[in-house]
Design a protein around this motif. Structure first.
Motif, PDB file in Angstrom:
ATOM      1  N   TYR A 158      14.799  14.930  77.665  1.00  0.00           N
ATOM      2  CA  TYR A 158      15.145  14.892  75.868  1.00  0.00           C
ATOM      3  C   TYR A 158      16.692  14.204  75.863  1.00  0.00           C
ATOM      4  CZ  TYR A 158      10.789  17.237  75.986  1.00  0.00           C
ATOM      5  OH  TYR A 158       9.487  17.555  76.241  1.00  0.00           O
ATOM      6  N   LYS A 159      16.897  13.279  76.724  1.00  0.00           N
ATOM      7  CA  LYS A 159      18.393  12.726  76.399  1.00  0.00           C
ATOM      8  C   LYS A 159      17.969  11.184  76.359  1.00  0.00           C
ATOM      9  CE  LYS A 159      20.767  16.554  78.442  1.00  0.00           C
ATOM     10  NZ  LYS A 159      21.630  16.911  79.089  1.00  0.00           N
ATOM     11  N   SER A 160      18.808  10.578  75.594  1.00  0.00           N
ATOM     12  CA  SER A 160      18.965   9.079  75.321  1.00  0.00           C
ATOM     13  C   SER A 160      19.487   8.407  76.197  1.00  0.00           C
ATOM     14  CB  SER A 160      19.487   8.906  73.922  1.00  0.00           C
ATOM     15  OG  SER A 160      18.705   9.426  72.951  1.00  0.00           O
ATOM     16  N   LYS A 168      17.931   9.283  66.397  1.00  0.00           N
ATOM     17  CA  LYS A 168      16.986   9.872  67.152  1.00  0.00           C
ATOM     18  C   LYS A 168      17.801  11.115  67.949  1.00  0.00           C
ATOM     19  CE  LYS A 168      13.300   6.755  68.082  1.00  0.00           C
ATOM     20  NZ  LYS A 168      12.483   6.279  68.955  1.00  0.00           N
ATOM     21  N   ALA A 193      10.530   7.473  76.761  1.00  0.00           N
ATOM     22  CA  ALA A 193      11.495   7.543  75.689  1.00  0.00           C
ATOM     23  C   ALA A 193      10.779   7.776  74.404  1.00  0.00           C
ATOM     24  CB  ALA A 193      12.341   6.416  75.770  1.00  0.00           C
ATOM     25  N   ALA A 248      16.645  14.287  70.200  1.00  0.00           N
ATOM     26  CA  ALA A 248      15.550  14.477  70.957  1.00  0.00           C
ATOM     27  C   ALA A 248      14.493  15.919  70.280  1.00  0.00           C
ATOM     28  CB  ALA A 248      16.058  15.149  72.240  1.00  0.00           C
ATOM     29  N   VAL A 271      13.519   9.981  72.178  1.00  0.00           N
ATOM     30  CA  VAL A 271      14.865   9.751  72.403  1.00  0.00           C
ATOM     31  C   VAL A 271      14.841   8.212  72.405  1.00  0.00           C
ATOM     32  CG1 VAL A 271      15.455  11.709  73.703  1.00  0.00           C
ATOM     33  CG2 VAL A 271      14.343   9.695  75.017  1.00  0.00           C
ATOM     34  N   ASP A 300      24.285  14.111  74.908  1.00  0.00           N
ATOM     35  CA  ASP A 300      22.856  13.541  74.144  1.00  0.00           C
ATOM     36  C   ASP A 300      22.591  12.334  74.884  1.00  0.00           C
ATOM     37  OD1 ASP A 300      23.099  15.573  72.143  1.00  0.00           O
ATOM     38  OD2 ASP A 300      25.032  14.611  71.562  1.00  0.00           O
ATOM     39  N   VAL A 301      23.587  11.405  75.005  1.00  0.00           N
ATOM     40  CA  VAL A 301      23.337  10.173  75.351  1.00  0.00           C
ATOM     41  C   VAL A 301      23.934   9.889  76.858  1.00  0.00           C
ATOM     42  CG1 VAL A 301      23.779   7.655  75.147  1.00  0.00           C
ATOM     43  CG2 VAL A 301      23.387   9.407  72.982  1.00  0.00           C
ATOM     44  N   PHE A 313      15.258  10.711  80.228  1.00  0.00           N
ATOM     45  CA  PHE A 313      14.103  10.850  79.044  1.00  0.00           C
ATOM     46  C   PHE A 313      13.279  12.058  79.136  1.00  0.00           C
ATOM     47  CE2 PHE A 313      14.058   5.907  79.216  1.00  0.00           C
ATOM     48  CZ  PHE A 313      15.082   5.836  78.185  1.00  0.00           C
TER      49      PHE A 313
END
Ligand code: HSE
Length: 351
Positions: free
Chosen positions: A122-124, A346, A144, A348, A149, A95-96, A119
């Motif tokens: 859809y990843k932070s 947050k 972002a 995504a 994200v 996720d990150v 980004f």
């Protein structure tokens, strides 16, 4: 909800964060609801490893420290090795992305591409790399935001000392009209040592041994490192895009020991100061050695310590001082970002 983390780059700072996540696992969950699971690591020199079920951090660190490669990891039977950094960003269930690669700050690469790719998928991202924020802040922040994200970069200025989030969050409501700071630990350390009688060369060599200096110390002593940080402060705190090339810049290479000691005799001190002024929506900035009075709050900041003074229209001058470098401190800056990622919740848009 578990937060899956992939490290892109796994040098000292990445390893410091991994250690913090391991040692504070329970308290992070209990106090902040942060249930961080490291699922992947990709590093140019140390190889790559991915286990969608999560990696055992202790075994991961043991593999790197004993064998120099994460691929020596022995913690699971379903691990995948050999993914590139880009594939780690795109194909894993992270996720990150913790982006801590060795990046050329002049081009911002490969960190800018890593952030953009994350980004787009859809990843932070949380990062300590100055390049993406100094050179491509607006583009990356918009992307972002658009994809819902998180983009965290607290460690890009003053490592774990919250030089970015503190003014944005805690000083919100003020207009910050001027920022002055000592933003580079190496040069402040060198100037302090020169005050004690040490030569410029001797002090630089000590700063390198102590790990304060950049891989190429030219960036520190010529003021370029502080100039990137100045651009970040303008982009983010002042809200005015400022190309780093527009920051007037002079380092400390021409300073002599006599000059430094003469100032002390007059009750003054030489400091490499970054100054950013905002007037009628326009920003002007410089990084240069300045001889300041002993009564200036920045004069007593010595050694590798950094400090920053925000001129706020309501709260008045606010001084923040602390470490500007160090593995644990910079690892901590990434932890602050992860905790804020958790707080902003947050997820995504794709989820
Ligand atoms: N080389 C930098 C300094 C550390 O001396 O402050 C991180 O930016």
């Amino acid at each position: 909800m578990t937060t899956n983390i992939a490290f892109v780059g796994f040098g000292g700072v990445g390893q410091a964060l991994a250690e913090i996540l391991m040692e504070r696992k329970e308290s992070l969950l209990e106090s902040y609801g942060l249930d961080a699971k490291v699922v992947a690591v990709a590093d140019m020199m140390k190889g790559s490893i991915y286990d969608p079920e999560g990696l055992d951090i202790e075994k991961l660190l043991e593999a790197v420290r004993k064998d120099g490669t994460v691929e020596a990891y022995t913690g699971g039977s379903n691990v995948i090795t050999g993914l590139s950094s880009i594939d780690t960003i795109i194909q894993t269930n992270a996720d990150v992305i913790v982006e801590v690669t060795f990046t050329d700050v002049k081009t911002g690469e490969p960190a800018i591409t890593h952030c953009r790719t994350a980004f787009e998928h859809y990843k932070s991202v949380v990062t300590t790399n100055k390049g993406p924020v100094a050179l491509a802040y607006r583009e990356l922040a918009e992307l972002a935001e658009q994809n819902g994200v998180f983009f965290g970069f607290e460690g890009t200025v003053m490592s774990g000392t919250p030089a970015l989030r503190m003014p944005i969050e805690t000083l919100a409501g003020n207009e910050i009209t001027e920022i002055r700071g000592i933003l580079n630990g190496t040069t402040n350390y060198i100037l302090t040592e020169m005050e004690k009688g040490q030569s410029y060369e001797g002090a630089l060599s000590k700063a390198q041994k102590l790990g304060y200096a950049e891989a190429d110390p030219t960036s520190d002593v010529e003021g370029y490192d502080a100039r990137y940080k100045t651009a970040i402060l303008s982009n983010y705190i002042m809200g005015v895009p400022l190309p780093h090339t527009e920051v007037e810049c002079e380092g400390i290479t021409k300073m002599s020991q006599e000059q430094v000691q003469a100032a002390i005799k007059q009750g003054k001190r030489w400091k490499l100061l970054a100054t950013i002024k905002k007037e009628k929506g326009e920003v002007t900035a410089s990084v240069k050695p300045e001889c300041i009075d002993a009564s200036d709050p920045l004069a007593s900041v010595s050694g590798p310590t950094n400090a920053i003074l925000y001129q706020c229209d309501l709260a008045g001058p606010i001084l923040l001082t602390g470490a500007g470098a160090g593995l644990k401190e910079t690892g901590f800056s990434l932890l602050i970002d992860l905790i804020h990622f958790q707080k902003t919740n947050k997820l995504a848009k794709i989820n």
